[in-house]
Each structure stands twice: as C-alpha cells, then as structure tokens.
Design a protein around this motif. Sequence first.
Motif, PDB file in Angstrom:
ATOM      1  N   MET A 179       4.477  19.732  -9.784  1.00  0.00           N
ATOM      2  CA  MET A 179       5.832  20.251  -9.134  1.00  0.00           C
ATOM      3  C   MET A 179       6.982  20.361 -10.448  1.00  0.00           C
ATOM      4  O   MET A 179       8.171  20.227 -10.057  1.00  0.00           O
ATOM      5  CB  MET A 179       6.097  19.511  -7.962  1.00  0.00           C
ATOM      6  N   ALA A 180       6.366  20.337 -11.592  1.00  0.00           N
ATOM      7  CA  ALA A 180       7.518  20.299 -12.687  1.00  0.00           C
ATOM      8  C   ALA A 180       8.642  21.481 -12.574  1.00  0.00           C
ATOM      9  O   ALA A 180       9.726  21.198 -13.115  1.00  0.00           O
ATOM     10  CB  ALA A 180       6.827  20.515 -13.870  1.00  0.00           C
ATOM     11  N   ASP A 181       8.166  22.225 -11.929  1.00  0.00           N
ATOM     12  CA  ASP A 181       9.188  23.374 -11.833  1.00  0.00           C
ATOM     13  C   ASP A 181      10.308  23.230 -10.655  1.00  0.00           C
ATOM     14  O   ASP A 181      11.159  24.023 -10.482  1.00  0.00           O
ATOM     15  CB  ASP A 181       8.478  24.829 -11.645  1.00  0.00           C
ATOM     16  N   GLY A 217       0.797  -1.254  -0.017  1.00  0.00           N
ATOM     17  CA  GLY A 217       0.016   0.100   0.045  1.00  0.00           C
ATOM     18  C   GLY A 217       0.978   1.483  -0.116  1.00  0.00           C
ATOM     19  O   GLY A 217       0.447   2.267  -0.843  1.00  0.00           O
ATOM     20  N   GLN A 218       1.941   0.990   0.775  1.00  0.00           N
ATOM     21  CA  GLN A 218       2.696   2.191   0.927  1.00  0.00           C
ATOM     22  C   GLN A 218       3.487   2.642  -0.460  1.00  0.00           C
ATOM     23  O   GLN A 218       3.574   3.735  -0.894  1.00  0.00           O
ATOM     24  CB  GLN A 218       3.800   2.236   2.031  1.00  0.00           C
ATOM     25  N   GLY A 219       3.787   1.552  -1.259  1.00  0.00           N
ATOM     26  CA  GLY A 219       4.458   1.427  -2.643  1.00  0.00           C
ATOM     27  C   GLY A 219       3.339   2.051  -3.521  1.00  0.00           C
ATOM     28  O   GLY A 219       3.777   3.017  -4.419  1.00  0.00           O
ATOM     29  N   ILE A 220       2.036   1.559  -3.258  1.00  0.00           N
ATOM     30  CA  ILE A 220       1.104   2.281  -4.495  1.00  0.00           C
ATOM     31  C   ILE A 220       0.961   3.877  -4.255  1.00  0.00           C
ATOM     32  O   ILE A 220       0.849   4.557  -5.004  1.00  0.00           O
ATOM     33  CB  ILE A 220      -0.002   1.517  -4.078  1.00  0.00           C
ATOM     34  N   ILE A 221       1.092   4.095  -2.924  1.00  0.00           N
ATOM     35  CA  ILE A 221       0.926   5.850  -2.533  1.00  0.00           C
ATOM     36  C   ILE A 221       1.977   6.411  -3.403  1.00  0.00           C
ATOM     37  O   ILE A 221       1.924   7.548  -3.769  1.00  0.00           O
ATOM     38  CB  ILE A 221       0.576   6.013  -1.017  1.00  0.00           C
ATOM     39  N   ALA A 222       3.160   5.940  -2.814  1.00  0.00           N
ATOM     40  CA  ALA A 222       4.581   6.578  -3.279  1.00  0.00           C
ATOM     41  C   ALA A 222       4.393   6.697  -4.662  1.00  0.00           C
ATOM     42  O   ALA A 222       4.870   7.785  -5.452  1.00  0.00           O
ATOM     43  CB  ALA A 222       5.760   5.940  -2.900  1.00  0.00           C
ATOM     44  N   LYS A 223       4.186   5.542  -5.532  1.00  0.00           N
ATOM     45  CA  LYS A 223       4.065   5.779  -6.914  1.00  0.00           C
ATOM     46  C   LYS A 223       2.984   6.707  -7.427  1.00  0.00           C
ATOM     47  O   LYS A 223       3.278   7.618  -8.268  1.00  0.00           O
ATOM     48  CB  LYS A 223       3.844   4.441  -7.431  1.00  0.00           C
ATOM     49  N   SER A 224       1.849   6.655  -6.831  1.00  0.00           N
ATOM     50  CA  SER A 224       0.726   7.878  -7.133  1.00  0.00           C
ATOM     51  C   SER A 224       1.381   9.223  -6.932  1.00  0.00           C
ATOM     52  O   SER A 224       1.048  10.066  -7.987  1.00  0.00           O
ATOM     53  CB  SER A 224      -0.376   7.512  -6.541  1.00  0.00           C
ATOM     54  N   LEU A 225       1.856   9.368  -5.792  1.00  0.00           N
ATOM     55  CA  LEU A 225       2.523  10.693  -5.533  1.00  0.00           C
ATOM     56  C   LEU A 225       3.407  11.037  -6.381  1.00  0.00           C
ATOM     57  O   LEU A 225       3.682  12.244  -6.743  1.00  0.00           O
ATOM     58  CB  LEU A 225       2.819  10.772  -4.031  1.00  0.00           C
ATOM     59  N   SER A 226       4.283  10.105  -6.841  1.00  0.00           N
ATOM     60  CA  SER A 226       5.565  10.586  -7.579  1.00  0.00           C
ATOM     61  C   SER A 226       4.979  11.282  -8.912  1.00  0.00           C
ATOM     62  O   SER A 226       5.646  12.049  -9.534  1.00  0.00           O
ATOM     63  CB  SER A 226       6.436   9.386  -7.865  1.00  0.00           C
ATOM     64  N   ARG A 227       4.011  10.579  -9.539  1.00  0.00           N
ATOM     65  CA  ARG A 227       3.316  11.080 -10.679  1.00  0.00           C
ATOM     66  C   ARG A 227       2.589  12.405 -10.519  1.00  0.00           C
ATOM     67  O   ARG A 227       2.705  13.306 -11.362  1.00  0.00           O
ATOM     68  CB  ARG A 227       2.086   9.988 -11.289  1.00  0.00           C
ATOM     69  N   ILE A 228       1.940  12.474  -9.177  1.00  0.00           N
ATOM     70  CA  ILE A 228       1.419  13.772  -9.247  1.00  0.00           C
ATOM     71  C   ILE A 228       2.498  14.962  -8.963  1.00  0.00           C
ATOM     72  O   ILE A 228       2.581  16.041  -9.463  1.00  0.00           O
ATOM     73  CB  ILE A 228       0.587  13.979  -7.868  1.00  0.00           C
ATOM     74  N   ALA A 229       3.686  14.455  -8.402  1.00  0.00           N
ATOM     75  CA  ALA A 229       4.728  15.594  -8.188  1.00  0.00           C
ATOM     76  C   ALA A 229       5.229  15.882  -9.440  1.00  0.00           C
ATOM     77  O   ALA A 229       5.584  17.168  -9.712  1.00  0.00           O
ATOM     78  CB  ALA A 229       5.897  14.706  -7.119  1.00  0.00           C
ATOM     79  N   GLN A 259      10.932  14.611  -1.938  1.00  0.00           N
ATOM     80  CA  GLN A 259      10.727  15.004  -0.494  1.00  0.00           C
ATOM     81  C   GLN A 259       9.244  15.188  -0.167  1.00  0.00           C
ATOM     82  O   GLN A 259       8.669  14.836   1.038  1.00  0.00           O
ATOM     83  CB  GLN A 259      11.428  16.241  -0.327  1.00  0.00           C
ATOM     84  N   PHE A 260       8.334  15.650  -1.220  1.00  0.00           N
ATOM     85  CA  PHE A 260       7.314  15.820  -1.094  1.00  0.00           C
ATOM     86  C   PHE A 260       6.418  14.375  -0.719  1.00  0.00           C
ATOM     87  O   PHE A 260       5.596  14.295  -0.061  1.00  0.00           O
ATOM     88  CB  PHE A 260       6.536  16.511  -2.177  1.00  0.00           C
ATOM     89  N   VAL A 261       6.802  13.276  -1.822  1.00  0.00           N
ATOM     90  CA  VAL A 261       6.392  12.029  -1.708  1.00  0.00           C
ATOM     91  C   VAL A 261       6.720  11.472  -0.358  1.00  0.00           C
ATOM     92  O   VAL A 261       5.795  10.557   0.244  1.00  0.00           O
ATOM     93  CB  VAL A 261       6.886  11.442  -2.750  1.00  0.00           C
ATOM     94  N   LYS A 262       7.853  11.627  -0.042  1.00  0.00           N
ATOM     95  CA  LYS A 262       8.269  10.823   1.276  1.00  0.00           C
ATOM     96  C   LYS A 262       7.465  11.387   2.524  1.00  0.00           C
ATOM     97  O   LYS A 262       7.270  10.814   3.427  1.00  0.00           O
ATOM     98  CB  LYS A 262      10.009  11.382   1.571  1.00  0.00           C
ATOM     99  N   SER A 263       7.396  12.646   2.486  1.00  0.00           N
ATOM    100  CA  SER A 263       6.653  13.461   3.665  1.00  0.00           C
ATOM    101  C   SER A 263       4.976  12.780   3.738  1.00  0.00           C
ATOM    102  O   SER A 263       4.771  12.739   4.935  1.00  0.00           O
ATOM    103  CB  SER A 263       6.774  15.095   3.586  1.00  0.00           C
ATOM    104  N   VAL A 264       4.425  12.622   2.557  1.00  0.00           N
ATOM    105  CA  VAL A 264       3.163  12.459   2.636  1.00  0.00           C
ATOM    106  C   VAL A 264       3.182  10.903   3.310  1.00  0.00           C
ATOM    107  O   VAL A 264       2.302  10.292   3.730  1.00  0.00           O
ATOM    108  CB  VAL A 264       2.321  12.604   1.204  1.00  0.00           C
ATOM    109  N   VAL A 265       3.867   9.923   2.398  1.00  0.00           N
ATOM    110  CA  VAL A 265       4.045   8.527   2.932  1.00  0.00           C
ATOM    111  C   VAL A 265       4.502   8.359   4.169  1.00  0.00           C
ATOM    112  O   VAL A 265       3.854   7.495   4.927  1.00  0.00           O
ATOM    113  CB  VAL A 265       5.096   7.993   1.783  1.00  0.00           C
TER     114      VAL A 265
END
Length: 160
Positions: free
Chosen positions: A46-48, A30-42, A56-62
């Motif tokens: 957060m392209a800039d 589940g944590q891996g799924i969340i991290a993968k999803s958040l990475s796509r969002i980031a 860091q964003f992904v890690k902070s939420v996970v």
Amino acid sequence: MGAGIAQVLADVGKYNVTLADVTDKALANGQGIIAKSLSRIAKKKMADKSPEEQEQFVKSVVDSIHVTTDAAKAVESTDLVIEAIIENMKIKKELFSFLDSKAPAGAIFASTWKEPKNEDNTKESTARNEEKSLMTMHGLLLSKAHHSVFLPRIILLSFP
C-alpha cells in the motif's frame, strides 16, 4: 506460528477467526505480532496509500480476529479447529481430547504437527467420532504465515 496462521486466514481468507491462548498476555503478544507483520505488508503493498490508510488496514484485520482464553467456549460452534501448539505429542493429545469433547460433531480438526509419520499418532490422540475429521497441515497454510513466530495457539474458524 499461530498468530501468522490467524493473520493469513483473517486477511487473505476473510474468515471469522478466533485466536485462543491460555493468558491475556499471550493473546496481546499474538495481536502485536500480527499488527507488526501487517504493518510491513501495508508499507510494501500500500505504498501509494497514506499512513492513515495503511494503519486502518492493519487495525481492521487485527480487530477482526476475536481473542479468548476460553478454548471450550471458542470451539462450541466452530467448523474448523487448527492447533499450533508445541511439538509435544502428550500435550497435543490432551488438547485434542479436551477440544473434541467441546466442539460440534461436524468440526474438522487440523494439526500443525510437522512429522507426517506421526499423523496416525495424532489421530489416535482423540476419541474422534465418525462425524469429526482430523488432518495434519504443516506447510499447507503455514507457507504464507509468519515463519519466525512459534507461539502456542489454537485457531478456530467458522464458515459463513
């Protein structure tokens, strides 16, 4: 589905979220799924930003999502319990009955049960006392969750 709900509530809602499952392996998945999803969002939102800032964003939420295999302990001080287990009424009834006996009197229970016509069946599944509430929520929070994930999970929130 549970991982997606936990992700949205932790990221967008900034709630204290505990994700409970029956094994550590399922929780890590589940944590891996969340991290993968958040990475796509980031990458999109957060392209800039630098890759390090995105990471860091992904890690902070996970890291903000607590995980446990002890559902009884997890619900003992929660305000909202959201179940996202398989669509099997017998199993849902057993889970709600167990969690109902462990959760505080004022806890609200929510089910992702997708059959509104079965809401009465879900309500009957627990020996709810008058201080506890139950709602079905299929489509309520799930519309923003990761739709392709269907894993058994219990999501618990404690409001500040």
